[in-house]
Motif scaffolding. Sequence first.
Motif, PDB file in Angstrom:
ATOM      1  N   GLY A  42       0.830  -1.192   0.000  1.00 20.39           N
ATOM      2  CA  GLY A  42       0.000   0.000   0.000  1.00 20.39           C
ATOM      3  C   GLY A  42       0.858   1.232   0.000  1.00 20.39           C
ATOM      4  N   ALA A  43       0.237   2.365  -0.230  1.00 24.92           N
ATOM      5  CA  ALA A  43       0.985   3.617  -0.300  1.00 24.92           C
ATOM      6  C   ALA A  43       1.529   4.010   1.071  1.00 24.92           C
ATOM      7  CB  ALA A  43       0.095   4.721  -0.856  1.00 24.92           C
ATOM      8  N   ALA A  44       0.778   3.758   2.119  1.00 27.32           N
ATOM      9  CA  ALA A  44       1.213   4.144   3.466  1.00 27.32           C
ATOM     10  C   ALA A  44       2.006   3.015   4.112  1.00 27.32           C
ATOM     11  CB  ALA A  44      -0.001   4.482   4.326  1.00 27.32           C
ATOM     12  N   ARG A  45       2.797   3.365   5.119  1.00 30.28           N
ATOM     13  CA  ARG A  45       3.534   2.342   5.869  1.00 30.28           C
ATOM     14  C   ARG A  45       2.568   1.487   6.686  1.00 30.28           C
ATOM     15  NH1 ARG A  45       7.103   6.739   6.004  1.00 30.28           N
ATOM     16  NH2 ARG A  45       9.224   6.220   5.362  1.00 30.28           N
ATOM     17  N   ILE A  46       2.980   0.242   6.926  1.00 33.20           N
ATOM     18  CA  ILE A  46       2.163  -0.642   7.748  1.00 33.20           C
ATOM     19  C   ILE A  46       2.474  -0.311   9.203  1.00 33.20           C
ATOM     20  CG2 ILE A  46       1.514  -3.034   8.155  1.00 33.20           C
ATOM     21  CD1 ILE A  46       1.068  -1.954   5.329  1.00 33.20           C
ATOM     22  N   SER A  47       1.846   0.732   9.684  1.00 29.71           N
ATOM     23  CA  SER A  47       2.163   1.258  11.006  1.00 29.71           C
ATOM     24  C   SER A  47       0.933   1.222  11.895  1.00 29.71           C
ATOM     25  CB  SER A  47       2.674   2.697  10.889  1.00 29.71           C
ATOM     26  OG  SER A  47       1.608   3.564  10.545  1.00 29.71           O
ATOM     27  N   ILE A  48       1.125   1.638  13.145  1.00 31.11           N
ATOM     28  CA  ILE A  48      -0.001   1.683  14.076  1.00 31.11           C
ATOM     29  C   ILE A  48      -1.031   2.730  13.645  1.00 31.11           C
ATOM     30  CG2 ILE A  48       1.378   0.856  16.007  1.00 31.11           C
ATOM     31  CD1 ILE A  48       1.602   3.733  16.981  1.00 31.11           C
ATOM     32  N   PHE A  49      -0.624   3.683  12.809  1.00 30.88           N
ATOM     33  CA  PHE A  49      -1.543   4.698  12.293  1.00 30.88           C
ATOM     34  C   PHE A  49      -1.916   4.414  10.835  1.00 30.88           C
ATOM     35  CE2 PHE A  49       0.386   7.998  15.406  1.00 30.88           C
ATOM     36  CZ  PHE A  49      -0.397   7.491  16.427  1.00 30.88           C
ATOM     37  N   ALA A  50      -1.942   3.146  10.467  1.00 29.08           N
ATOM     38  CA  ALA A  50      -2.176   2.787   9.069  1.00 29.08           C
ATOM     39  C   ALA A  50      -3.522   3.283   8.553  1.00 29.08           C
ATOM     40  CB  ALA A  50      -2.079   1.270   8.894  1.00 29.08           C
ATOM     41  N   LEU A  51      -4.539   3.332   9.422  1.00 26.32           N
ATOM     42  CA  LEU A  51      -5.878   3.756   8.994  1.00 26.32           C
ATOM     43  C   LEU A  51      -6.062   5.267   9.054  1.00 26.32           C
ATOM     44  CD1 LEU A  51      -8.135   1.050  10.697  1.00 26.32           C
ATOM     45  CD2 LEU A  51      -7.159   1.054   8.395  1.00 26.32           C
ATOM     46  N   SER A  52      -5.086   5.985   9.636  1.00 27.95           N
ATOM     47  CA  SER A  52      -5.169   7.433   9.794  1.00 27.95           C
ATOM     48  C   SER A  52      -6.481   7.793  10.504  1.00 27.95           C
ATOM     49  CB  SER A  52      -5.047   8.126   8.433  1.00 27.95           C
ATOM     50  OG  SER A  52      -4.966   9.520   8.586  1.00 27.95           O
ATOM     51  N   VAL A  53      -7.115   8.907  10.109  1.00 24.66           N
ATOM     52  CA  VAL A  53      -8.378   9.326  10.739  1.00 24.66           C
ATOM     53  C   VAL A  53      -9.569   9.066   9.821  1.00 24.66           C
ATOM     54  CG1 VAL A  53      -7.348  11.075  12.246  1.00 24.66           C
ATOM     55  CG2 VAL A  53      -7.979  11.694   9.907  1.00 24.66           C
ATOM     56  N   ILE A  54      -9.355   8.269   8.781  1.00 19.85           N
ATOM     57  CA  ILE A  54     -10.411   8.038   7.796  1.00 19.85           C
ATOM     58  C   ILE A  54     -11.656   7.404   8.416  1.00 19.85           C
ATOM     59  CG2 ILE A  54     -10.964   6.924   5.612  1.00 19.85           C
ATOM     60  CD1 ILE A  54      -8.973   9.262   5.462  1.00 19.85           C
ATOM     61  N   PRO A  55     -11.542   6.386   9.311  1.00 23.51           N
ATOM     62  CA  PRO A  55     -12.774   5.840   9.913  1.00 23.51           C
ATOM     63  C   PRO A  55     -13.577   6.885  10.677  1.00 23.51           C
ATOM     64  CG  PRO A  55     -10.944   4.331  10.254  1.00 23.51           C
ATOM     65  CD  PRO A  55     -10.352   5.603   9.712  1.00 23.51           C
ATOM     66  N   TYR A  56     -12.888   7.782  11.387  1.00 20.82           N
ATOM     67  CA  TYR A  56     -13.601   8.825  12.136  1.00 20.82           C
ATOM     68  C   TYR A  56     -14.299   9.799  11.185  1.00 20.82           C
ATOM     69  CZ  TYR A  56     -14.449  12.605  15.464  1.00 20.82           C
ATOM     70  OH  TYR A  56     -15.040  13.576  16.237  1.00 20.82           O
ATOM     71  N   LEU A  57     -13.613  10.196  10.123  1.00 18.41           N
ATOM     72  CA  LEU A  57     -14.229  11.086   9.140  1.00 18.41           C
ATOM     73  C   LEU A  57     -15.424  10.421   8.479  1.00 18.41           C
ATOM     74  CD1 LEU A  57     -11.105  12.684   7.414  1.00 18.41           C
ATOM     75  CD2 LEU A  57     -12.747  13.819   8.905  1.00 18.41           C
ATOM     76  N   SER A  58     -15.286   9.133   8.144  1.00 18.54           N
ATOM     77  CA  SER A  58     -16.397   8.403   7.521  1.00 18.54           C
ATOM     78  C   SER A  58     -17.601   8.357   8.457  1.00 18.54           C
ATOM     79  CB  SER A  58     -15.955   6.984   7.156  1.00 18.54           C
ATOM     80  OG  SER A  58     -14.869   7.002   6.249  1.00 18.54           O
ATOM     81  N   ALA A  59     -17.354   8.112   9.747  1.00 23.73           N
ATOM     82  CA  ALA A  59     -18.449   8.072  10.718  1.00 23.73           C
ATOM     83  C   ALA A  59     -19.128   9.431  10.835  1.00 23.73           C
ATOM     84  CB  ALA A  59     -17.915   7.623  12.079  1.00 23.73           C
ATOM     85  N   ALA A  60     -18.324  10.495  10.907  1.00 21.61           N
ATOM     86  CA  ALA A  60     -18.893  11.840  11.024  1.00 21.61           C
ATOM     87  C   ALA A  60     -19.719  12.199   9.788  1.00 21.61           C
ATOM     88  CB  ALA A  60     -17.774  12.859  11.226  1.00 21.61           C
TER      89      ALA A  60
END
Length: 400
Positions: A42-60
Amino acid sequence: MNELARRIAITIGALLLFRLGSHIPMTGISPRVQADLLSAIGAARISIFALSVIPYLSAAILLQLVAVVWGRLSALERSGEIGRRRIARYTLVLTLLIASFQAFGVASGLQGISGVVSEPGAWFLVSATATMVGGVFCLVWLSEQITRHGIGNGLALILVVGIIVSLPGDIANTFELLRQGALPGGLGPLLAVISVALVAVVVFFEGARRSVPVQYAARQVGQSVIEPQSSVLSIKINSAGFLIPSTVTPWVFYLPLALATFVFGQTSWLARAYGHLKFGQPVHMVLGSIVIFVLAFIYTAYVLDPEQAAETLQKQGGTIQGVAPGEATVEHLDRVASLTTVVGAVYLVAIVLIPELLVAWGELPFLFGGGSVLIVVCTILDLKKQVCDLSLTTRGGERK
């Protein structure tokens, strides 16, 4: 240390923590995995922040869409501090569900790639899912600290940092393709000109307002009499923003296809449908433009209520020149808002289409999409405004 310096320090510190976490691999990843294998995942590193804030934005965004069609949730959102706290709790619960689903999918995908996971199995799925979900909530907390105690919108700043840190690599890759002759020699200056023009267009339209002249009659407040005053009712050209139109549009495309795949399986006609809806395909551009245009109108109608604006004007003794109070004012404001929204919707469609047209025209690379440009520019403009306001407040306090 004055207030402005303190807020800047908090903002920088929180963003540095975000970047530090982006380099911490999630639990269970094999230390022998090579960097090129990670980049292939994937474009992002496989890190603890791999999902970024996208789930929170999607929920909002999902809750905002529900509020548009469900009056009870909309009333709760506008009922004051208690209502906003309940909405915040609903958002966090929905974030937990979305993040858990996405994290489990990522963990399952990683486990299916040979050599990436040290010890595949149920324990890796549980630990990796928990790590990524925890990373999402950590970023949500960091963003709240920035918003409350720092400068700017925390969520937007985290998104902007993620966009900016990937930009040097994208530019380097484009120059490498130009050096190898894989791209036409004049393409680099062309992309630079288009990028600058796109930024200029976003800056212009995000600052553009439609002003409706308002006249306030003389009125008495307590023992004092307020003289007649002239003012304007300012309507933003792009009242819908960008996140909701751009985020919901792919849902309109792919959720029905995903449901059809679940019901009918992988069929030839579904494969053709997916092919036509790829980025840069004519069907994707036409349908995407229509959906963004319609969503811009729907969300603008939610945030701009002509009836409420007319009622507020009447209570404050304000009138629009040449327009009678009451229904006539409502109709006038509705007409002005509709015409303004047409301009804003066309602007949003253009911002989305320009990068996609470049890709469709000879598969040209583009360093960032229109949404990324809009997020970066709007965040910088908001930062500038807050810094100026805080500077004025600090100077005023020092003078006192």
